[in-house]
Enzyme design. Sequence first.
Site, PDB file in Angstrom:
ATOM      1  CB  CYS A 122      -0.941   0.003   1.197  1.00  0.00           C
ATOM      2  SG  CYS A 122      -0.205  -0.531   2.720  1.00  0.00           S
ATOM      3  CG  HIS A 231      -0.641   4.011   4.659  1.00  0.00           C
ATOM      4  ND1 HIS A 231      -1.238   3.713   5.863  1.00  0.00           N
ATOM      5  CD2 HIS A 231      -0.241   2.822   4.138  1.00  0.00           C
ATOM      6  CE1 HIS A 231      -1.189   2.413   6.077  1.00  0.00           C
ATOM      7  NE2 HIS A 231      -0.597   1.842   5.049  1.00  0.00           N
TER       8      HIS A 231
HETATM    9  C1  2RA Z   1       0.707  -1.957   6.873  1.00  0.00           C
HETATM   10  N1  2RA Z   1       1.526  -1.868   4.569  1.00  0.00           N
HETATM   11  O1  2RA Z   1       0.385  -0.759   6.746  1.00  0.00           O
HETATM   12  C2  2RA Z   1       1.269  -2.739   5.705  1.00  0.00           C
HETATM   13  C3  2RA Z   1       0.345  -3.841   5.305  1.00  0.00           C
HETATM   14  N2  2RA Z   1      -0.886  -3.340   4.847  1.00  0.00           N
HETATM   15  O2  2RA Z   1       0.619  -2.583   7.954  1.00  0.00           O
END
Ligand code: 2RA
Length: 327
Positions: A122, A231
């Site tokens: 991601c 994120h």
């Molecule tokens: C996380 N990228 O954010 C890793 C798995 N989705 O934990």
Amino acid sequence: MKKVAIAGATGAVGRQMLECIRERNLPVEVKLLASARSKGKVIDGLVVEELTPDSFQGVDYVLGACENDVTKRWMPWAQEAGCVVVDNSSAFRLDDNVPLVVPEINADDIDHHNGIIANPNCSTIIALVGCDALKKEFGLKRMIVTTMQAVSGAGVKGIADLENQVKGEDVPFQAFPYQIAYNLIPQIGDFDEFGISKEEWKMQNEGRKIWHEPELLVNCTCVRVPVMRSHSESITLECETEVDVARAREVLKQAAGVQLKDDPQNRVYPMPLDTTDQDDVFVGRIRKDLTDPEGKTLQVFVCGDQIRKGAATNAVQILEKLLEKAE
Ligand code: 2RA
């Protein structure tokens, strides 16, 4: 009508995959597969079936939304049944004969699949979608990234930890080694002998493969933050040519999968609450790094929903391309 199975249908990513298929009105019949304990659950009118060796008979495509160990167990069954698999686990991402695809960047790589197409991590997807147009415009030598990753990246257990801790529940931590509420944890995945975590290596290794840039230099620090979803990433781009902020804004306005959110004087910049539950990556805080005397370094801030574009939407977009090619 083509038949699509979602393996791992009851998790956050699996559920989002179904939602994305519905949103996009894909002309497919969907089959939901999960572990025995989820058998019989109903999601959006569909009954979850237990994932067994025979589950993939009559299925054309599989969207994989399982952890690596579970994926490695059922992948041979899907291949035996002749399915084409779009896999969100990290199990096969770096295999030479498995394309690693972000449709806005390297959709043509889909044509070289041998039954498996891997969905990138991601944080990799969000960084590369946000920076691809800048790489094309200014060239890219090195990318330095600090991620601020939402708790839902660790699934329902990550969400539970934050919710429980904010409510003051005195219950064991499920996902993280330390309290995440009102805290930051600079570790996602195990560390190697260099003190680099598995999550941090993904940004470099996957970025090189997706961009077909084996010499690209990437340094990454991945941090878990007390944000529910989306994120965020602070990114320094050391470019081949002198950068120009106005030009950067122009190319980002035209970039696929990107929304320019850059008017800092009016407090307009990317924020995770704004990117949550939509598919675009927001890019802002665009500025020259004034410490670079050659003027070739650009600093940006990007946010993206890691369950949507960082996982489910990207996988469904790959499925859309496969369906187009099958017509
Ligand atoms: C996380 N990228 O954010 C890793 C798995 N989705 O934990």
